[in-house]
Design an enzyme around this catalytic site. Sequence first.
Site, PDB file in Angstrom:
ATOM      1  N   ASP A   1       0.868  -1.250  -0.067  1.00 31.04           N
ATOM      2  CA  ASP A   1      -0.025  -0.085  -0.022  1.00 31.04           C
ATOM      3  C   ASP A   1       0.968   1.238   0.009  1.00 31.04           C
ATOM      4  O   ASP A   1       1.679   1.628   1.115  1.00 31.04           O
ATOM      5  CB  ASP A   1      -0.855   0.002   1.215  1.00 31.04           C
ATOM      6  CG  ASP A   1      -1.926  -1.103   1.273  1.00 31.04           C
ATOM      7  OD1 ASP A   1      -1.792  -1.953   0.458  1.00 31.04           O
ATOM      8  OD2 ASP A   1      -3.036  -0.680   1.887  1.00 31.04           O
TER       9      ASP A   1
ATOM     10  N   LYS B   1     -10.374   0.352  -2.451  1.00 32.48           N
ATOM     11  CA  LYS B   1     -10.301   0.014  -1.063  1.00 32.48           C
ATOM     12  C   LYS B   1     -10.477   1.349  -0.350  1.00 32.48           C
ATOM     13  O   LYS B   1      -9.851   2.113  -0.429  1.00 32.48           O
ATOM     14  CB  LYS B   1      -8.863  -0.346  -0.718  1.00 32.48           C
ATOM     15  CG  LYS B   1      -8.656  -0.718   0.623  1.00 32.48           C
ATOM     16  CD  LYS B   1      -7.271  -1.167   1.095  1.00 32.48           C
ATOM     17  CE  LYS B   1      -7.042  -1.344   2.654  1.00 32.48           C
ATOM     18  NZ  LYS B   1      -5.691  -1.877   2.958  1.00 32.48           N
TER      19      LYS B   1
ATOM     20  N   LYS C   1      -6.949   3.401  -3.591  1.00 30.94           N
ATOM     21  CA  LYS C   1      -7.434   3.362  -2.063  1.00 30.94           C
ATOM     22  C   LYS C   1      -7.649   4.904  -1.863  1.00 30.94           C
ATOM     23  O   LYS C   1      -6.990   5.794  -2.024  1.00 30.94           O
ATOM     24  CB  LYS C   1      -6.374   2.638  -1.374  1.00 30.94           C
ATOM     25  CG  LYS C   1      -6.785   2.688   0.353  1.00 30.94           C
ATOM     26  CD  LYS C   1      -5.505   1.874   0.913  1.00 30.94           C
ATOM     27  CE  LYS C   1      -5.524   2.120   2.457  1.00 30.94           C
ATOM     28  NZ  LYS C   1      -4.212   1.478   3.182  1.00 30.94           N
TER      29      LYS C   1
END
Length: 329
Positions: free
Chosen positions: A166, A265, A229
Site C-alpha cells: 500500500d 479500497k 485506495k
Amino acid sequence: MTIRTETAQTHLPQTLEPRNAGVPLDLDQVAGVAVNTSAVERRAGTLPGRRTVKKEFQAAWLCRAISCIDLTTLSGDDTAGRVARLCAKARQPVRADLLEALEMEGLTVGAVCVYHDMVAPARRALEGSGIPVAAVSTGFPAGLSPFHLRLAEIEASVAQGADEIDIVISRRHVLTGDWQALYDEMRAFRAACGAAHVKAILATGELGSLRNVARASLVCMMAGADFIKTSTGKESVNATLPVTLVMLRAIRAYHAATGYRVGYKPAGGISKAKDALVYLSMIKEELGDRWLRPDLFRFGASSLLADIERQLEHHATGRYSAGWRHGLG
C-alpha cells in the site's frame, strides 16, 4: 438455512485477472475529467436510506464484507505478539460456533496489513492460511521521505514476503496539477513492487476537490495501480460515499477503455456493519458483482469486524452481545 456465499479462493487480483499493465499517460484525457459535485453528493446521499438487506441476506452480505477486510494494525507500539494475535483473528474472524451456525466455516479476511517491520512476523503467523500480507510503504502516511528511500522501502517489504504494498502518493503532484510527475512516481512504485500487487493511496481528504480525486485516480490507474485506495486512515477526512462514487466511476471508465479491472479500497472511518452494507451496495450498483470479491474490493478497517460479528451473533441467536465478546486480539 445455509447462507453460504461464493468467495474466490484467492485474494490477489493478478491471479484471477490480467494484471493492470497501465497505459501511456494521456494529459488531454486527464485535463478533460470533470466532476459535478452537487450531483455526486445527491447520488451518494440516496444510498443509506434506499438500499437495505434483511435476515439471511444481510448475514450473507456481512460475511462477504468480512472476506474483503484488510485487518490492520498500524500503531507505533505494534509488537510481534500483537501481530500474531491479529493474524489469529484473520484466520478465524468470527467465533467458531457462529460460523458453524451460519454454515460459513473457513471464512477468512482479505489480508493482514502491517508496517514493514511486522511483515516477517505476519508471514510466520499466517503460514499455510492463504491470507496475503500487505505492507504500508513509501513513507506512510505522509509520503514525504526521499524518493530513493521510498523505493527501497518497497523493495525491502517485498523481500520480506509482502504480497501487497500500500503506497502513498505525493499529494503535492495532485495539488499542483503535475500529472506527469504523479504518473512517473506511480510507475516507479509499480516496478519496485515486482510481483506484489500495489494499492495506490490517494489520501483523498487532502486533495482539495472531487475533480482532483477523479484525476488522481485516473493517472494512478494509467500508471499501473492494481488498486486505488481512499486514505491512509490518518487524515482528518477519510473514506466518504461521494469520494467512493467518484473513484468507482473512474474505475468503470478505465475498465471500459482498457479492459483492465482495477480494485477499490475505502479506508478510515468505516466501523459499523450498516456502513459496510452501504459500500457493498454502491459497488454492486456501480461496478457489478465481479467487484464484490476480495481480489477487487477491500475494506481498510479493523473495528468494523467486531460490529459485524455482533450482527452475525444476533442473526444466529436472536440476541446482541457486548462488544468485548468479539475482540480483535
